[in-house]
Structure formats: structure tokens, C-alpha cells
Design an enzyme around this catalytic site. Structure first.
Site, PDB file in Angstrom:
ATOM      1  N   GLY A  75       0.808  -1.214   0.000  1.00 12.47           N
ATOM      2  CA  GLY A  75       0.000   0.000   0.000  1.00 12.47           C
ATOM      3  C   GLY A  75       0.841   1.264   0.000  1.00 12.47           C
ATOM      4  CB  THR A  76       3.914   2.245   1.816  1.00 12.25           C
ATOM      5  OG1 THR A  76       3.338   1.968   3.108  1.00 12.25           O
ATOM      6  CG2 THR A  76       4.814   3.458   1.903  1.00 12.25           C
ATOM      7  CG  ASN A 147      -5.007   3.943   8.818  1.00 11.57           C
ATOM      8  OD1 ASN A 147      -5.386   4.858   8.087  1.00 11.57           O
ATOM      9  ND2 ASN A 147      -3.995   4.066   9.628  1.00 11.57           N
ATOM     10  CD  GLN A 177      -6.909  -0.663   7.187  1.00 18.44           C
ATOM     11  OE1 GLN A 177      -7.643  -1.606   7.471  1.00 18.44           O
ATOM     12  NE2 GLN A 177      -5.647  -0.603   7.578  1.00 18.44           N
ATOM     13  CG  HIS A 199      -0.332  -6.551   4.923  1.00 25.45           C
ATOM     14  ND1 HIS A 199      -0.295  -6.157   6.237  1.00 25.45           N
ATOM     15  CD2 HIS A 199      -0.008  -5.460   4.197  1.00 25.45           C
ATOM     16  CE1 HIS A 199       0.056  -4.876   6.304  1.00 25.45           C
ATOM     17  NE2 HIS A 199       0.237  -4.436   5.085  1.00 25.45           N
ATOM     18  CB  THR A 235      11.964  -9.384 -10.763  1.00 30.11           C
ATOM     19  OG1 THR A 235      13.077  -9.195 -11.630  1.00 30.11           O
ATOM     20  CG2 THR A 235      11.412 -10.790 -10.932  1.00 30.11           C
ATOM     21  CB  CYS A 327       6.314   7.866  22.284  1.00 33.28           C
ATOM     22  SG  CYS A 327       7.227   8.754  23.511  1.00 33.28           S
TER      23      CYS A 327
HETATM   24  N1  PLP Z   1      -2.925   3.060   3.629  1.00 32.11           N
HETATM   25  C1  PLP Z   1      -3.656   2.661   4.675  1.00 32.11           C
HETATM   26  C2  PLP Z   1      -5.025   3.212   4.877  1.00 32.11           C
HETATM   27  C3  PLP Z   1      -3.155   1.713   5.574  1.00 32.11           C
HETATM   28  O1  PLP Z   1      -3.884   1.310   6.608  1.00 32.11           O
HETATM   29  C4  PLP Z   1      -1.845   1.204   5.349  1.00 32.11           C
HETATM   30  C5  PLP Z   1      -1.245   0.252   6.309  1.00 32.11           C
HETATM   31  O2  PLP Z   1      -1.543   0.274   7.482  1.00 32.11           O
HETATM   32  C6  PLP Z   1      -1.132   1.638   4.229  1.00 32.11           C
HETATM   33  C7  PLP Z   1      -1.695   2.573   3.396  1.00 32.11           C
HETATM   34  C8  PLP Z   1       0.234   1.095   3.930  1.00 32.11           C
HETATM   35  O3  PLP Z   1       0.140  -0.206   3.421  1.00 32.11           O
HETATM   36  P1  PLP Z   1       1.367  -1.234   3.482  1.00 32.11           P
HETATM   37  O4  PLP Z   1       1.443  -1.724   4.890  1.00 32.11           O
HETATM   38  O5  PLP Z   1       0.999  -2.317   2.534  1.00 32.11           O
HETATM   39  O6  PLP Z   1       2.574  -0.490   3.050  1.00 32.11           O
END
Ligand code: PLP
Length: 386
Positions: A75-76, A147, A177, A199, A235, A327
Site C-alpha cells: 500500500g505504501t 485505518n 482498508q 495483507h 521483477t 511517542c
Molecule cells: N494506507 C492505509 C489506509 C493503511 O492502513 C496502510 C497500512 O496500514 C497503508 C496505506 C500502507 O500499506 P502497506 O502496509 O501495505 O505499506
């Protein structure tokens, strides 16, 4: 190492259990099919075919064409590719909601973008969005579901407003999410870019996808071998991609049954904790209406309870949960999501996120109801002792 006799995993929004069908689909690609999908021989062609099949499945799950699916490492990366990819290609101004995941918020802020306020439930303020839109805006990013607190955003209204007030803008939605709980294909239909991560819906960690609709201009973040039609070189993670598609297929096929079953569990959990813990507040919920939330999320704030101490006691009792305060620089700071929702600091410091998933059971809720009220009472008793 010995642990508690019973346990409950209540952190599915952080990462959920892999679905058995996804695991089974993945194994052969880890054990006896080594080929690189870019190769020229038969085994490579098989790997390529497996990716193409997965692409078709992901396209159906996300309401896209197969050629619009770009596989990523999660996702990131998908969010970063969306925000930086559009900005690097087109410049201009990026706009996002204040409660976006850091994977969207930080790229937006790093490019000097505009961050739009949300209301007390975490829903984007449409008047504030209108004020942030103009001809300079090239990308607007608003997530499908949050999230931390689970708020579902009004994507169709956002799309309508952006098309009217910033017609040149590309629209991105982070659906990371959402897939377990919502019809992403329908909700994201009007958007140009859609991010998901395996995941979060029963696939493995380290694989995700970005829908890039035909004609959307996007600069790649990774260049090299030209994979994924030059949009993401590297890849492909064949095993992960195959497993992700299997998980997505299962998530979509079982979604309505999962939502119905898990919403009931979540309601029992939330109602039970609210009844048993004096002063407990359900975050961003007005008049007990949980409908603007995804079904798996229970988010509470417990006054006079410190999240980290509570999580420690819960872990001792076999419960894995999370808080929404971290924190930073030695001082406790409420999460940016709770701060944006205007949750007072004294409540935010007692935040507790309990998230259920496709595999959650009544036993998980029973254990949480048996343990959490007593743990909160214990911490409060320390707070009042001299
Ligand atoms: N976007 C949202 C809303 C998420 O909850 C998360 C992960 O917690 C991400 C992006 C990032 O996804 P990843 O863990 O696959 O990098």
C-alpha cells in the site's frame, strides 16, 4: 516461551490472517517454480501467465481493466506512486484529507500540498475541500476507509466536486482498508487511481496494487527493466501476486457474509465495553450510529487510562490490540487522525483500537470483554492511589 492460555488477535487493520486459499495458491511459486516472468523459456511464460491471470482477478475485484493494474510492493508504494507519480509528471498542487495514512499525507506535505479538514467523525469537510480546489490542483487524494477509526469517506461526492471545481485534477483513493468490507469497484468507480495492499484482506505482506486508469499521466518511481508497462520496474513478486489475487477473490465473494457476521461481533464488543467501562467514549460516533464505519473497527477512548499501559496489560492477558497515539520526541502525541477529528488530548491518550477481521470469532470478543474492563479499572485504581 509460555504465554496466556487463551488469546485474541484484535489488530486486523494492522495486518490480517492469510486466507488458506491464498496460502495454497502461493506455495508452488515459492517451492518449485523459480522462473523470472520476464524470461523467454516455458517456465518464465508460465510465471507471466500466472501474473496475467492474477491481473484479471484484481481488475474484476477493483472495477478496472487488466491493463490498468500495476503491481507494487504494498500500500505504501502504491500511494507513493500515485502522489509522487502525478506530481512528478504534472507539477501543480496536491490536495489530501487530514486523516489520510502517512503513505499519502507525507508525500502530499513534502510537495507543499493542501491538507483538508475533517469533521468530528473523521468525514472530510466538503466545504473545506471546495475551498482547496482550483485550476492549479493536479491531484486529490481521499481514502475510502480510515485505518484508525474506520470512517468511510463519501467518495462519490468528492469525485463530483473535484470534477466540477478542479476538472484537470487526477483523483486517487487509498482503498487499503476497504476490500474486506466494502464494494471498492463501485465506490472507486469515478476515481483515476486506487491503492490496495494484500495483507489487509488475507494475502501476504509486501505486495499490493495501484489501479492506473487508461490515459492517466504518471511518472514511474522505479525505472529499470520496464515491467508493469514501464510504470513500475522490478521483477514481479509472482508468489505474492498470485496469493493476493486469490485473497481478493475470496474477500469479494464472501464480503456480505463477512460484513454481517463481523459487524455483529464488533457491535457486541463495543456495546459490552461501553457498558462495562465508566466514561468510555466511542470515537467519532454520534448517537450510537456506527454506519459510517467499516464493520471490523471498534475505536474507543477511555478517560484516565493511558493507552500504552493498557496495551501492556492486554498483551499479558493474551490480547493483541493497538492504540492511536505514538511517542514522538519524548512527548506523547495523539495520532494525527484523532487530532484532526478534534478529539481532546486527555481522551486521545486513552485511545484503544480493536479491529476484527474475516477470521474473528465470538471467542475473541468474549476474551476482550472479560479482560479489558478489568484492566482499565486496574489502571484507574493506580491513578487514584496516593
Ligand atoms: N494506507 C492505509 C489506509 C493503511 O492502513 C496502510 C497500512 O496500514 C497503508 C496505506 C500502507 O500499506 P502497506 O502496509 O501495505 O505499506
Amino acid at each position: 516461551m509460555s504465554g496466556p492460555v487463551s488469546s485474541a488477535y484484535l489488530d486486523h487493520s494492522a495486518s490480517t490472517l492469510m486466507r488458506p486459499e491464498a496460502f495454497e495458491a502461493m506455495v508452488p511459486w515459492l517451492t518449485d517454480r523459480p522462473a523470472n516472468p520476464s524470461g523467454a523459456h516455458r517456465l518464465a511464460r508460465e510465471a507471466r501467465r500466472a501474473i496475467d491471470d492474477a491481473r484479471e482477478i484484481m481488475a474484476i475485484a477493483l472495477g478496472a481493466l487488466p491493463g490498468e493494474i500495476v503491481f507494487t510492493s504494498g500500500g505504501t508504494e502504491a500511494d507513493n506512486l500515485a502522489v509522487f507519480g502525478v506530481h512528478d509528471r504534472r507539477g501543480g498542487v496536491v490536495v489530501c484529507a487530514a486523516t489520510e495514512h502517512h503513505a499519502v499525507l507525507e508525500p502530499t506535505e513534502s510537495r507543499g500540498g493542501r491538507v483538508v479538514a475533517v469533521d468530528g467523525c473523521g468525514v472530510i469537510n466538503l466545504d473545506a475541500l471546495a475551498g482547496a480546489l482550483d485550476d492549479e490542483v493536479t491531484l486529490v487524494s481521499v481514502m475510502v476507509a480510515n485505518n484508525e477509526v474506520g470512517t468511510v469517506q463519501p467518495i462519490a461526492e468528492v469525485v463530483e466536486m473535484v470534477r466540477r471545481l478542479a476538472p484537470a485534477a487526477t483523483i486517487h483513493t487509498d482503498a487499503v482498508q476497504a476490500l474486506t468490507w466494502l464494494d471498492v469497484a463501485a465506490l472507486a468507480a469515478g476515481t483515476d487511481l486506487v491503492a490496495v495492499s494484500a495483507h489487509k484482506f488475507g494475502g501476504p505482506k509486501g505486495v499490493g496494487a495501484l489501479v492506473v486508469r487508461d490515459g492517466v499521466a504518471l511518472a514511474p518511481r522505479q525505472i529499470g527493466g520496464g515491467q508493469e508497462r514501464e510504470r513500475r520496474s522490478g521483477t514481479q513478486n509472482v508468489a505474492g501476486i498470485v496469493a493476493m489475487a486469490s485473497a481478493a477473490e475470496a474477500a469479494v465473494a464472501t464480503r456480505s457474509a463477512t460484513v454481517e457476521r463481523v459487524a455483529r461481533l464488533r457491535d457486541r464488543l463495543a456495546d459490552g465495553l461501553l457498558a462495562a467501562i465508566p466514561g468510555a467514549v466511542e470515537t467519532g460516533i454520534t448517537a450510537g450510529d456506527r454506519s459510517p464505519r467499516i464493520a471490523g473497527t471498534c475505536h474507543l477512548c477511555l478517560p484516565e487510562v493511558e493507552s500504552e499501559a493498557l496495551l501492556f496489560l492486554l498483551e499479558e492477558a493474551g490480547i493483541s490490540a493497538s492504540a492511536a497515539a505514538s511517542c514522538a520526541s519524548g512527548a506523547m502525541e495523539p495520532s494525527h487522525v484523532l487530532a484532526a477529528m478534534g478529539i481532546p488530548r486527555h481522551l486521545a491518550f486513552g485511545s484503544l483500537r480493536l479491529t476484527l477481521g474475516w477470521s474473528s470469532t465470538d471467542a475473541d470478543v468474549d476474551l476482550a470483554l472479560a479482560v479489558i474492563p478489568a484492566a482499565a479499572a486496574q489502571l484507574r485504581s493506580y491513578a487514584v492511589s496516593p
